[in-house]
Design a protein around this motif. Sequence first.
Motif, PDB file in Angstrom:
ATOM      1  N   SER A   6       9.323  -2.870  36.975  1.00 39.33           N
ATOM      2  CA  SER A   6      11.003  -3.194  37.660  1.00 39.33           C
ATOM      3  C   SER A   6      11.513  -2.615  39.025  1.00 39.33           C
ATOM      4  O   SER A   6      11.050  -1.081  37.981  1.00 39.33           O
ATOM      5  N   LEU A   7      11.911  -3.296  39.192  1.00 38.77           N
ATOM      6  CA  LEU A   7      12.757  -2.638  40.298  1.00 38.77           C
ATOM      7  C   LEU A   7      14.361  -2.300  39.543  1.00 38.77           C
ATOM      8  O   LEU A   7      15.119  -2.316  40.550  1.00 38.77           O
ATOM      9  N   ILE A   8      15.016  -2.506  38.504  1.00 36.45           N
ATOM     10  CA  ILE A   8      15.752  -2.122  37.899  1.00 36.45           C
ATOM     11  C   ILE A   8      16.767  -0.721  38.204  1.00 36.45           C
ATOM     12  O   ILE A   8      18.119  -1.096  38.767  1.00 36.45           O
ATOM     13  N   PRO A   9      16.175   0.065  37.530  1.00 39.13           N
ATOM     14  CA  PRO A   9      17.060   1.095  37.791  1.00 39.13           C
ATOM     15  C   PRO A   9      17.481   1.869  39.574  1.00 39.13           C
ATOM     16  O   PRO A   9      18.480   2.254  39.712  1.00 39.13           O
ATOM     17  N   ALA A  10      16.625   0.883  40.439  1.00 35.02           N
ATOM     18  CA  ALA A  10      16.728   1.417  41.984  1.00 35.02           C
ATOM     19  C   ALA A  10      18.298   0.581  42.936  1.00 35.02           C
ATOM     20  O   ALA A  10      18.854   0.562  42.992  1.00 35.02           O
ATOM     21  N   ARG A  11      17.475  -0.872  41.917  1.00 32.14           N
ATOM     22  CA  ARG A  11      18.969  -1.932  42.462  1.00 32.14           C
ATOM     23  C   ARG A  11      20.494  -1.169  41.741  1.00 32.14           C
ATOM     24  O   ARG A  11      21.250  -1.621  42.203  1.00 32.14           O
ATOM     25  N   HIS A 200      33.432  -6.499  26.408  1.00 29.66           N
ATOM     26  CA  HIS A 200      32.526  -6.755  27.697  1.00 29.66           C
ATOM     27  C   HIS A 200      31.614  -5.931  28.588  1.00 29.66           C
ATOM     28  O   HIS A 200      31.445  -5.815  29.576  1.00 29.66           O
ATOM     29  N   ILE A 201      31.750  -4.956  27.852  1.00 27.48           N
ATOM     30  CA  ILE A 201      30.601  -3.759  28.693  1.00 27.48           C
ATOM     31  C   ILE A 201      29.321  -4.178  27.533  1.00 27.48           C
ATOM     32  O   ILE A 201      28.970  -4.506  26.957  1.00 27.48           O
ATOM     33  N   PRO A 202      28.054  -4.533  29.362  1.00 28.57           N
ATOM     34  CA  PRO A 202      26.563  -4.421  28.493  1.00 28.57           C
ATOM     35  C   PRO A 202      25.771  -3.408  28.184  1.00 28.57           C
ATOM     36  O   PRO A 202      26.426  -2.612  28.511  1.00 28.57           O
ATOM     37  N   GLU A 203      24.992  -3.609  27.168  1.00 25.69           N
ATOM     38  CA  GLU A 203      23.804  -2.963  27.103  1.00 25.69           C
ATOM     39  C   GLU A 203      23.568  -2.081  28.227  1.00 25.69           C
ATOM     40  O   GLU A 203      23.749  -2.681  29.395  1.00 25.69           O
ATOM     41  N   SER A 204      22.889  -1.181  28.491  1.00 28.73           N
ATOM     42  CA  SER A 204      22.758  -0.594  29.044  1.00 28.73           C
ATOM     43  C   SER A 204      21.249  -0.348  29.820  1.00 28.73           C
ATOM     44  O   SER A 204      20.128  -1.203  28.588  1.00 28.73           O
ATOM     45  N   VAL A 220      20.912  -9.232  32.648  1.00 29.94           N
ATOM     46  CA  VAL A 220      22.202  -8.194  32.740  1.00 29.94           C
ATOM     47  C   VAL A 220      22.629  -7.601  34.275  1.00 29.94           C
ATOM     48  O   VAL A 220      23.578  -7.670  34.765  1.00 29.94           O
ATOM     49  N   VAL A 221      21.592  -7.092  35.390  1.00 28.45           N
ATOM     50  CA  VAL A 221      21.592  -6.423  36.187  1.00 28.45           C
ATOM     51  C   VAL A 221      22.070  -7.989  37.232  1.00 28.45           C
ATOM     52  O   VAL A 221      22.706  -7.490  37.896  1.00 28.45           O
ATOM     53  N   GLU A 222      21.172  -9.022  37.388  1.00 31.24           N
ATOM     54  CA  GLU A 222      21.512 -10.200  37.780  1.00 31.24           C
ATOM     55  C   GLU A 222      23.192 -10.148  37.827  1.00 31.24           C
ATOM     56  O   GLU A 222      23.705 -10.926  38.948  1.00 31.24           O
TER      57      GLU A 222
END
Length: 477
Positions: A6-11, A200-204, A220-222
Amino acid sequence: MKTVTSLIPARLDRLPWSRFHTMIIVGLGTAWILDGLEVQIVAANGFAETLDMSTEQITRAATVYLVGQVVGSLVFGALTDRIGRKKLFILTLAVYLVGSGIAGLSNSVWFLYIWRFVAGAGIGGEYSAINATIDELIPSKYRGRVDLIVNGTYWGGVMIGAIATIFLLDPAIFPIDWGWRIGFFIGPVLGLILIMIRRHIPESPRWMLTHGQGDRAESVVEGIEKDVQDKGHEIPAVDDSKALTIKPEEKLPFRQLAHVFLKLYPQRTVLGITLMVTQSFLYNAIFFTYAIVLETFYGVSHSSAGKYMIPFALGSLLGPILLGRLFDTIGRRKMIFATYGISAVILAVSAVLFSINVLGPVTHTIFWCVAFFFASAGASAAYLTVSEIFPIEVRGQAISYFFSIAQIAGALAPAIYGVLIGTGEARGPLVWGYLMGSAIMMAGGLVAWFLGIDAENKGLEDVADPLTKETPTVPER
């Protein structure tokens, strides 16, 4: 569980500042306002007359609250890493609301102690869940200053409490038996508003990624990226070389936790404990005896003591706000050394002047204001350091362990300094106490200089590889 690339952290790290990030600060960061409000109400010791409490019993109320924070941090910190950040920052706030609200109904010392303990447990759990969430959601470019400002908002709560006590503890406005009780109810009212925002705050997404919830993390990231783009921001592409390959795990055995702290990152462990213990001891020593010193040595009244706390709190609030950016530019290690060291020198000078009786309540407060302008920024950086220098799988527990150790040391400070103050007949014992606090802060600054980590503008995964990462690198220290 299947391996995930995944690229999630960098995104998350390359995002520009947006309304989403502001919501994170408002919904999570303002929790420290509640903590500051809570301890200021206690530090003003307005309940002392109603409950017929001695100086030692008043300082013990602070110690009970801090012990509650230790227990709450340890219990909820482990759950933060196991079941997620969001569940915990909702639960811990609810625990605080109950404890603080019922404490306001106290008619005996032991009843006050019990519910102060419960309120402290809720706030202690907040430290792990909230610091972990903020660092995992805020882009690396802003992480240092945001973390400092968020932790610094504690002093905003102190200001609210100080202003409130001026009126609440004035017998001409409120009956003595009711003013301090109303103060205990302010926090729960504010907390109910925060719970609505936190929904309204998402999970990490980082936490979800390491716990086999890659699809949810991606969603979530999208959603965050879409919200940013809808507001007219451009989002740069992310190089595929930034991808992480993770083999998720639900739970890490204790022996692996011990390996992380004692074998993999021993110097970071020493750094984290030292920074947390030194700032906690000094802060608790000064803050929880602030009103008592003014009343005992300068003849300041209960209600007037709050007026002196306002500039002190303002200086402590402005420190992280004005100096926070420098922790991202000049760097963590240099700035922690500077803030700890400068505050230590100023406190030592004030101790000498206090010993020869040339200070009044105003001049003594000025020294405290300037010292804590720097000390507050350094203390906030201690929480930042512990949160960002260990792997994500143990981040919540790292915060909870070091916070707990610090609070145990800090819990002793009000009791020790309460004895040093005594009846106020002699200044010598308290002078040596102030010099000891100064030396402790200087020691913390020196440890930061030699063992500090240059984590500024780096992704969390660049500072410490996830334990679940495929073929993780072995750190030098």
